[in-house]
Design a protein around this motif. Structure first.
Motif, mmCIF file in Angstrom:
data_model
loop_
_atom_site.group_PDB
_atom_site.id
_atom_site.type_symbol
_atom_site.label_atom_id
_atom_site.label_comp_id
_atom_site.label_asym_id
_atom_site.label_seq_id
_atom_site.Cartn_x
_atom_site.Cartn_y
_atom_site.Cartn_z
ATOM 1 N N ARG B 52 0.807 6.639 19.233
ATOM 2 C CA ARG B 52 1.294 6.907 17.876
ATOM 3 C C ARG B 52 0.410 7.935 17.192
ATOM 4 O O ARG B 52 -0.265 7.638 16.208
ATOM 5 C CB ARG B 52 1.301 5.607 17.054
ATOM 6 C CG ARG B 52 2.362 4.623 17.470
ATOM 7 C CD ARG B 52 3.714 5.103 16.996
ATOM 8 N NE ARG B 52 4.768 4.267 17.554
ATOM 9 C CZ ARG B 52 6.053 4.584 17.513
ATOM 10 N NH1 ARG B 52 6.436 5.710 16.941
ATOM 11 N NH2 ARG B 52 6.957 3.805 18.036
ATOM 12 N N GLN B 55 0.088 8.388 13.367
ATOM 13 C CA GLN B 55 -0.510 7.410 12.453
ATOM 14 C C GLN B 55 -2.023 7.519 12.345
ATOM 15 O O GLN B 55 -2.645 6.735 11.637
ATOM 16 C CB GLN B 55 -0.172 5.991 12.923
ATOM 17 C CG GLN B 55 1.298 5.656 12.862
ATOM 18 C CD GLN B 55 1.571 4.265 13.399
ATOM 19 O OE1 GLN B 55 0.701 3.642 13.979
ATOM 20 N NE2 GLN B 55 2.792 3.799 13.197
ATOM 21 N N ASN B 267 -4.973 1.267 22.033
ATOM 22 C CA ASN B 267 -5.519 1.228 20.689
ATOM 23 C C ASN B 267 -6.996 1.610 20.766
ATOM 24 O O ASN B 267 -7.876 0.758 20.841
ATOM 25 C CB ASN B 267 -5.345 -0.175 20.112
ATOM 26 C CG ASN B 267 -5.496 -0.171 18.620
ATOM 27 O OD1 ASN B 267 -6.144 0.707 18.067
ATOM 28 N ND2 ASN B 267 -4.893 -1.147 17.975
ATOM 29 N N GLU C 104 6.799 6.282 26.350
ATOM 30 C CA GLU C 104 5.427 6.138 25.889
ATOM 31 C C GLU C 104 4.714 7.493 25.911
ATOM 32 O O GLU C 104 4.071 7.902 24.942
ATOM 33 C CB GLU C 104 4.738 5.152 26.825
ATOM 34 C CG GLU C 104 3.415 4.662 26.412
ATOM 35 C CD GLU C 104 2.830 3.748 27.495
ATOM 36 O OE1 GLU C 104 1.893 3.038 27.199
ATOM 37 O OE2 GLU C 104 3.335 3.756 28.643
ATOM 38 N N GLU C 380 6.351 1.291 22.940
ATOM 39 C CA GLU C 380 5.530 0.084 22.950
ATOM 40 C C GLU C 380 5.844 -0.809 24.133
ATOM 41 O O GLU C 380 5.272 -1.900 24.249
ATOM 42 C CB GLU C 380 5.728 -0.706 21.654
ATOM 43 C CG GLU C 380 5.070 -0.074 20.446
ATOM 44 C CD GLU C 380 5.876 1.080 19.891
ATOM 45 O OE1 GLU C 380 7.038 1.267 20.341
ATOM 46 O OE2 GLU C 380 5.361 1.820 19.033
ATOM 47 N N GLN C 419 4.979 -2.632 13.029
ATOM 48 C CA GLN C 419 3.964 -1.602 12.800
ATOM 49 C C GLN C 419 4.414 -0.221 13.255
ATOM 50 O O GLN C 419 3.959 0.783 12.727
ATOM 51 C CB GLN C 419 2.696 -1.958 13.577
ATOM 52 C CG GLN C 419 1.685 -2.709 12.742
ATOM 53 C CD GLN C 419 0.543 -3.202 13.603
ATOM 54 O OE1 GLN C 419 0.269 -2.633 14.657
ATOM 55 N NE2 GLN C 419 -0.102 -4.264 13.158
ATOM 56 N N SER C 420 5.270 -0.196 14.245
ATOM 57 C CA SER C 420 5.595 1.088 14.860
ATOM 58 C C SER C 420 6.596 1.880 14.027
ATOM 59 O O SER C 420 6.900 3.007 14.338
ATOM 60 C CB SER C 420 6.167 0.867 16.255
ATOM 61 O OG SER C 420 7.474 0.365 16.148
ATOM 62 N N LYS C 421 7.124 1.266 12.996
ATOM 63 C CA LYS C 421 8.151 1.973 12.213
ATOM 64 C C LYS C 421 7.569 3.136 11.423
ATOM 65 O O LYS C 421 6.444 3.087 10.986
ATOM 66 C CB LYS C 421 8.847 0.997 11.264
ATOM 67 C CG LYS C 421 9.793 0.055 12.032
ATOM 68 C CD LYS C 421 10.964 0.814 12.590
ATOM 69 C CE LYS C 421 11.309 0.611 14.041
ATOM 70 N NZ LYS C 421 10.851 -0.315 14.923
#
Lengths: 277, 301, 421
Positions: B52, B55, B267, C104, C380, C419-421
Motif C-alpha cells: 500500500r 498510505q 508491514n 499484490e 491483501e 484498512q485497505s480502503k
C-alpha cells in the motif's frame, strides 16, 4: 587410592557416553537414513541399521541437483569469509588491545552490542544496501554479510587474545625499527597463531551455517550454498527423507575436515581469547 | 596485566595507526550494521506497508503503542522467554558438566572431545531438517524408541508443549558444543590441582565444586552466558525450518513473528518497530543476567 | 614463522579469488542488464527448468535483436523473493508468478500493465476463468501461463478393499472410504494442515463444495465463517480428530508430503493437480490409482489456479520484454508447455487437441474446469490466506472449535479489508 581412580574412570566414561549418546545419535540416524532405499524409510518400526544399504539417495541427489556446485560455493564463501574476517578482526583486536586511543571503550562496547542484532530483522535494509552496491547475486555480497555477522565475536576474541600476549617482544621489534605494520605482520600475527586459528574455526563455521542471507541475496541456482540448496529440495522430495539426509551428510563432511585440521588450536585460542575477555 | 610503562610506550607511538588498523572493521560494521540499524529505527516511526505505497506516512509512536497492546506480540514474547530461558539454562548446566568432564586427563578423552563437537559442524538448517525426521510421528526414531519401551506414539510437532520441547531440545543439541568449548576454555585457566582435588575428593566433591570452582568460573559464565542468551534469543533457523512457528503459533517466537509481519504482511513499519523492541528486550535480559551473576550489576568487558 | 608465511599466502589467495569471482559474476550481471537482454525469472524447478531453459535457448536462436536470460526460483521461495525484489527495484524484467500474487505486486506499483500490447482479438482466445484472474482495477497485469484444476487422486486397489468399486461421490462416502482404508499404518487421506498457505489450498475446495465463499463479492467482508464454512471445517477436522483417517502428523504435513505419502503407499487419497501424473509415472509407475472429481458436498467445486507471466515496471526494455512474454504464451509454445507438464490448455484453440482428451484421468481434470473456483483477487490475499490457514490449524489442533477459529480469523480479515480502503 587406586580403587578410587578406577571408580572415577568408570564414572567418567559413563558420563561421557551419556553426553555422546545425546550429541551423536542424530548424526548416526542421519547417516543411517541416507543409506536406506526409499521403501525402507517408511518401515514401522524404523530400522537403526539399514537392511539393504544403498547409495541410491546419493546418486539421485547428485543427478537431480547442482550439488557439487553448492558444495564448492559453500566452501568458497566460508573460506573467503574466514580469511577476511580473521584478518580484519585481528587488526582491530590488536588496535583495541595495544593502542590507547580516545573512545576506545565506547567503540568496543558498540561492537559488542552489534553482536546482539538479529540479522533476520535487517534483511530488507541489507537487501536494499546490497542492491545499491551492485552486490546482489555475487559471492562478494554474501561474503560481506557473513563477515559482518562473524566480526563482533571475532574482534572480541582477538582483542582478548592479544591483551594476554606480553608486549615486550613487540616493543623490542619496534625498537629495532620494524615500524607498526612490520611489527604486526612479522611478529604479532605469527605469535597469535593459536588465537587466529580458533578464530578461523569460529568464522568458518558461522559462514558455513548461514542461511537467511544466502537465501535472500541470491536468485541464481549457480550461487546457492549448501544449506539453501538443501532447503530448496524440501519442496521437491517432501517426506522422502533419505535424499535430504544424504545431502545433510554431504554438507557436514567438509566442516568436519576443516575442524579436524585446526582442532588442536581451538581450545588454546578460546582459552586465551574469548573467555578471559 | 601489562605493566604500566608499556601503555606509555605505546602512547608514544602514533595512535593514528590504531585508527588505521580499526578502519576496515569499522567500515564493514558501519556499512552493514549501522546503516540498517538507523534505517530500522527510522522506519519504526512510519506507517509503511509495501503493498500500500499510497498510505506511507509518519506516525510517531503509534506503532509502539500498537505493539504494547498486541496480543500476538505478547504471546510471542512469552514463547521467546520460555524458549530462551529453558535452552540457555540447560545449555549452561550441561555445558558446565561437559566442560568438567572434558577437562579431565583420561585416555580416549581426545576422541570423546571430537565427537562431542559434532553438532556444531552440522548447519542449523540441516540440523532442523534431520530432527524433523527424527520427530516424525510414524517413521521417526523418537517414536520408534518410545515404542521399544512400550510407550505411546507422540505427535511431537503437532502439539503445543511437545513442539516447544522439540525446538528447545534441538537448540540445546546444536548449541551445547560451543557452550562447552567456551566453558572448558574458562576452566583451563583454573589451576588443574584445584579442580582435580574437588572432583576426586569423594564425599565433599559437590560442595567443594560449588564453593571453589564456580566462583572462579564466574567471569567466564557471565561472558559465555550473555553470548548464548543473545544467540538463543535470535535463534531463527531451527524454528523456521522445524515448525514454522506452528502448530497454530505455539512455537512462534519474536524473530519468527517479525519475519512474518515483515515478509508475509509486508508491514515494514510495524515490523521495524518490533525489531527495535526486540533489541530493547535483549538488552534488558542480558543486563538482568549479568546483574544476577555478578551481583553488582556491572558486566566486565 | 614458516606456518605464518603459508597462512598469509593462503589468506591473500582466498581474498583474491573472492574478489575476482565476486567481480566476474558481477560483471556478468552487468552484461545482462544491457538493453537488449531481458532478465526473466521462472518459478519452479525440475520440469520448469527443463522446459524453460530449452525454450530460452530456442528464443535466443530465433532472435538476433533480443536475448533472454532465465533464472529459476523454487515455488516456495518465489513469493518472498519477488516482493523483496519489487520493493527494492532489484527484480528481473519479466517473471512468472502464482496468479494470486499478481494483484499484490500490482498494488505495490511493481508491475507494468499490459493492455498496450494486446487487443480484444488477442484476449478472445483465452479461457475466461483464466483470463479474469489477470484483471484488477480494469487493467491487465499479466498473461495466463499455466492453468490447472485439482481433483481427488485415489488408490483403486485400496478402495476396492474398502468395498467401493468407484470413487466416493459425496462427503459421507468420502469419510467412510477414508475410515475403511485406515489400518496397519495406512491412512485414508493425506490431510494437509501445516502452518502455511498450502493448508488453505487443501481446505478451500471443501468450503466451496459446501456452498461457502471466502469473501463477499465486493471483497469487503469475510464470509468463510458462514454456517457453510463452519460445517466444512468441522468436516475437515472430523476426518483428523474423530475418524483419525489422516496421519497424526497432519499439522506438519505439507502438500508435497501428502503427495509423497500417496506415492509411497502411506495415504490412500490425496488431492492435487495434473502435474502429479508425471511424478507418479517417474517414481511409482505401477501404482494403481485413478482420478475423480472432488466428492460433492452441496455442489461440485474445485480449486482452479492460474499462473501468470508479468512484466515488472522496472523492465529496461519493455518491447523486448513483451517479446519474451508473447513467445512463452503464444499458441504454439503454450500448448507445448501444457503437454510437457500436463497442465490444462488456457487457450481455447488448445482445448480440442486430441492428446488432452484421450487420457481418462486427464479428462476428469479438464471437465472439472467448469467447477473451478479461484481465490479472490486483491492485494491483501496472502495475509487473508495466512489467517485462514491458521484458523484451520487451530481447529485441527483442538485449540478452538471450528466456529470460534473461523470467527476470530474473520474478524482480523475484516480489519485488514477495512484498512485497505
Amino acid at each position: 587410592m587406586k580403587r578410587r581412580r578406577l571408580l572415577f574412570t568408570v564414572f567418567w566414561w559413563g558420563a561421557a557416553l551419556l553426553f555422546l549418546a545425546f550429541l551423536v545419535f542424530p548424526v548416526l540416524w542421519m547417516i543411517s537414513t541416507s543409506l536406506k532405499p526409499s521403501g525402507e524409510i517408511f518401515q514401522i518400526p524404523p530400522t537403526w541399521v539399514p537392511e539393504h544399504p544403498t547409495l541410491q539417495a546419493y546418486s539421485t541427489l547428485w543427478q537431480k541437483g547442482n550439488f557439487l556446485r553448492y558444495l564448492l560455493n559453500s566452501i568458497l564463501v566460508a573460506l573467503a569469509t574466514t580469511g577476511i574476517a580473521v584478518l580484519v578482526a585481528s587488526m582491530a583486536g590488536y588496535a583495541f588491545a595495544r593502542l590507547p586511543f580516545i573512545g576506545r571503550k565506547t567503540v568496543l562496547f558498540g561492537i559488542l552490542t552489534a553482536q546482539m542484532i538479529p540479522g533476520v530483522l535487517f534483511l530488507l535494509p541489507i537487501f536494499v544496501l546490497m542492491k545499491q552496491l551492485g552486490l546482489l547475486n555475487t559471492y562478494l555480497g554474501l561474503i560481506l554479510a557473513n563477515v559482518t555477522f562473524a566480526l563482533p565475536f571475532a574482534i572480541w576474541m582477538m582483542y582478548g587474545f592479544y591483551k594476554h600476549i606480553p608486549a615486550e617482544i613487540e616493543e623490542a621489534a619496534w625498537v629495532d625499527g620494524a615500524g607498526f605494520g612490520g611489527t604486526f605482520f612479522r611478529v604479532v600475527l605469527p605469535m597469535g597463531m593459536p588465537g587466529l586459528l580458533s578464530c578461523a574455526i569460529f568464522c568458518f563455521l558461522s559462514a558455513w551455517d548461514e542461511f537467511v542471507f544466502a537465501l535472500a541475496l541470491n536468485t541464481r541456482d549457480e550461487l546457492r550454498t549448501m544449506p539453501v540448496g538443501l532447503f530448496s529440495f524440501v519442496g521437491q522430495f517432501g517426506i522422502e527423507w533419505n535424499y535430504l539426509l544424504a545431502g545433510a551428510v554431504l554438507v557436514t563432511i567438509p566442516a568436519m575436515v576443516f575442524f579436524a585440521l585446526f582442532q588442536k588450536y581451538i581450545l588454546q585460542g578460546f582459552a586465551a581469547g574469548a573467555v578471559k575477555g | 596485566m601489562r605493566p604500566k610503562r608499556s601503555t606509555r610506550f605505546w602512547r608514544n607511538r602514533n595512535s593514528g595507526s590504531a585508527y588505521l588498523f580499526l578502519t576496515p572493521a569499522l567500515l564493514i560494521l558501519g556499512l552493514v550494521i549501522l546503516y540498517p540499524l538507523l534505517n530500522t529505527l527510522w522506519l519504526s516511526f512510519q506507517h509503511k506497508v509495501l503493498i500500500r505505497p499510497d498510505q506511507d506516512s509518519f506516525v510517531g509512536m503509534e506503532n509502539y503503542i500498537k505493539a504494547l497492546g498486541d496480543q500476538e506480540v505478547r504471546q510471542a514474547t512469552l514463547h521467546t522467554i520460555v524458549f530462551t530461558v529453558c535452552s540457555v539454562g540447560v545449555k549452561v548446566v550441561l555445558g558446565m558438566l561437559g566442560a568438567l568432564l572434558l577437562n579431565v586427563k583420561m585416555r580416549g578423552a581426545a576422541w570423546v572431545r571430537s565427537f562431542y563437537m559434532l553438532p556444531w559442524l552440522v548447519p542449523s538448517v540441516v540440523a532442523a531438517l534431520v530432527w524433523r525426521w527424527i520427530f516424525n510421528d510414524q517413521f521417526g526414531i523418537a517414536n520408534g524408541m518410545l515404542a521399544t519401551f512400550g510407550g505411546p506414539a507422540v505427535n511431537w510437532l503437532g502439539q503445543d508443549t511437545t513442539a516447544m520441547f522439540a525446538v528447545i531440545l534441538v537448540d540445546i543439541w546444536r548449541g551445547l558444543p560451543l557452550m562447552t568449548l567456551l566453558l572448558l576454555a574458562g576452566l583451563q585457566m583454573i589451576p588443574r590441582e584445584t579442580i582435580d582435588a574437588t572432583l576426586i575428593d569423594g564425599a565433599n566433591a559437590w560442595q567443594r565444586y560449588w564453593r571453589v570452582i564456580l566462583p572462579l568460573m564466574k567471569p567466564t559464565l557471565i561472558m559465555v552466558g550473555t553470548l548464548s542468551l543473545i544467540g538463543t534469543f535470535n535463534s531463527f533457523n531451527i524454528i523456521y525450518v522445524m515448525t514454522g512457528g506452528g502448530p497454530a503459533h505455539a512455537t512462534e517466537i519474536l524473530v519468527t513473528h517479525v519475519f512474518r509481519v515483515a515478509f508475509q504482511s509486508f508491514n515494514f513499519g510495524y515490523g521495524s518497530t518490533l525489531a527495535v523492541l526486540i533489541l530493547v528486550l535483549i538488552t534488558i535480559l542480558t543486563s538482568l543476567y549479568n546483574r544476577l551473576l555478578s551481583g553488582r550489576g556491572e558486566a566486565k568487558l | 614463522m614458516k606456518l605464518f608465511t603459508s597462512w598469509k599466502v593462503a589468506c591473500v589467495a582466498i581474498i583474491m579469488t573472492s574478489v575476482v569471482t565476486g567481480c566476474s559474476s558481477n560483471s556478468s550481471s552487468g552484461n545482462a542488464s544491457s538493453s537488449n537482454t531481458v532478465t526473466a525469472w521462472v518459478m519452479g524447478e525440475g520440469a520448469w527448468k527443463e522446459y524453460y531453459s530449452k525454450l530460452a535457448d530456442q528464443f535466443n536462436k530465433e532472435h538476433t535483436d533480443v536475448q533472454v536470460k532465465v533464472d529459476f526460483i523454487p515455488w516456495e521461495q518465489g513469493h518472498d523473493k519477488l516482493i523483496a525484489a519489487a520493493a527494492s527495484g532489484a527484480g528481473p524484467d519479466v517473471t512468472t508468478d502464482g496468479g494470486r500474487w499478481t494483484t499484490e505486486l500490482a498494488a505495490m506499483g511493481a508491475l507494468e500493465p499490459l493492455d498496450a500490447y494486446i487487443d480484444s482479438a488477442y484476449k478472445q482466445d483465452f479461457v475466461e476463468s483464466a483470463w479474469e484472474t489477470t484483471q484488477w482495477k480494469n487493467k491487465t497485469w499479466g498473461i495466463p501461463q499455466g492453468f490447472t484444476t485439482t481433483g481427488l487422486f485415489y488408490r483403486t486397489d485400496w478402495l476396492q478393499d474398502a468395498g467401493y468399486d468407484r470413487a466416493p461421490k459425496d462427503w459421507d462416502e468420502f469419510r467412510d472410504a477414508a475410515k475403511k482404508m485406515t489400518k496397519d499404518n495406512h491412512f485414508g487421506f493425506g490431510l494437509v494442515g501445516d502452518n502455511s498457505m498450502e493448508t488453505t489450498m487443501f481446505w478451500a475446495p471443501f468450503l466451496w463444495q459446501n456452498g461457502g465463499e471466502i469473501l463477499t463479492k465486493d471483497l469487503k467482508k469475510a464470509t468463510f465463517n458462514s454456517a457453510a464454512g463452519v460445517e466444512a471445517l468441522q468436516f475437515y477436522v472430523d476426518i483428523y480428530r474423530k475418524d483419525r483417517s489422516a496421519p497424526e502428523s497432519a499439522l506438519s504435513t505439507k502438500r508435497n508430503d501428502s503427495h509423497k505419502m500417496f506415492t509411497n503407499g502411506i495415504a490412500g487419497m490425496t488431492t492435487t493437480g495434473p502435474w502429479f501424473f508425471a511424478e507418479i509415472r517417474e517414481s511409482k509407475p505401477d501404482l494403481k490409482y485413478a482420478v475423480a472429481p472432488y466428492p460433492v458436498g452441496k455442489q461440485a467445486a474445485t480449486l482452479a489456479t492460474t499462473d501468470h507471466i508479468v512484466m515488472m515496471k522496472t523492465a529496461k526494455n519493455k518491447e523486448a520484454s513483451w517479446k519474451w512474454i508473447d513467445y512463452v504464451t503464444d499458441k504454439q509454445h503454450s500448448q507445448e508447455w501444457n503437454k510437457f507438464i500436463g497442465f490444462i490448455p488456457y487457450r481455447k484453440s488448445g482445448l480440442e487437441d486430441a492428446s488432452f482428451t484421450t487420457d481418462p484421468n486427464f479428462k476428469v481434470l479438464i471437465n472439472e474446469a467448469k467447477n473451478g473456483h479461484a481465490y479472490p483477487t486483491l492485494p491483501e490475499w496472502p495475509q487473508i490466506d495466512n489467517l485462514i490457514a491458521n484458523a484451520v490449524q487451530e481447529a485441527l489442533a483442538g485449540k478452538k472449535q471450528p466456529k470460534e477459529a473461523l470467527d476470530d480469523a474473520a474478524k482480523k480479515v475484516d480489519e485488514i479489508l477495512a484498512q485497505s480502503k
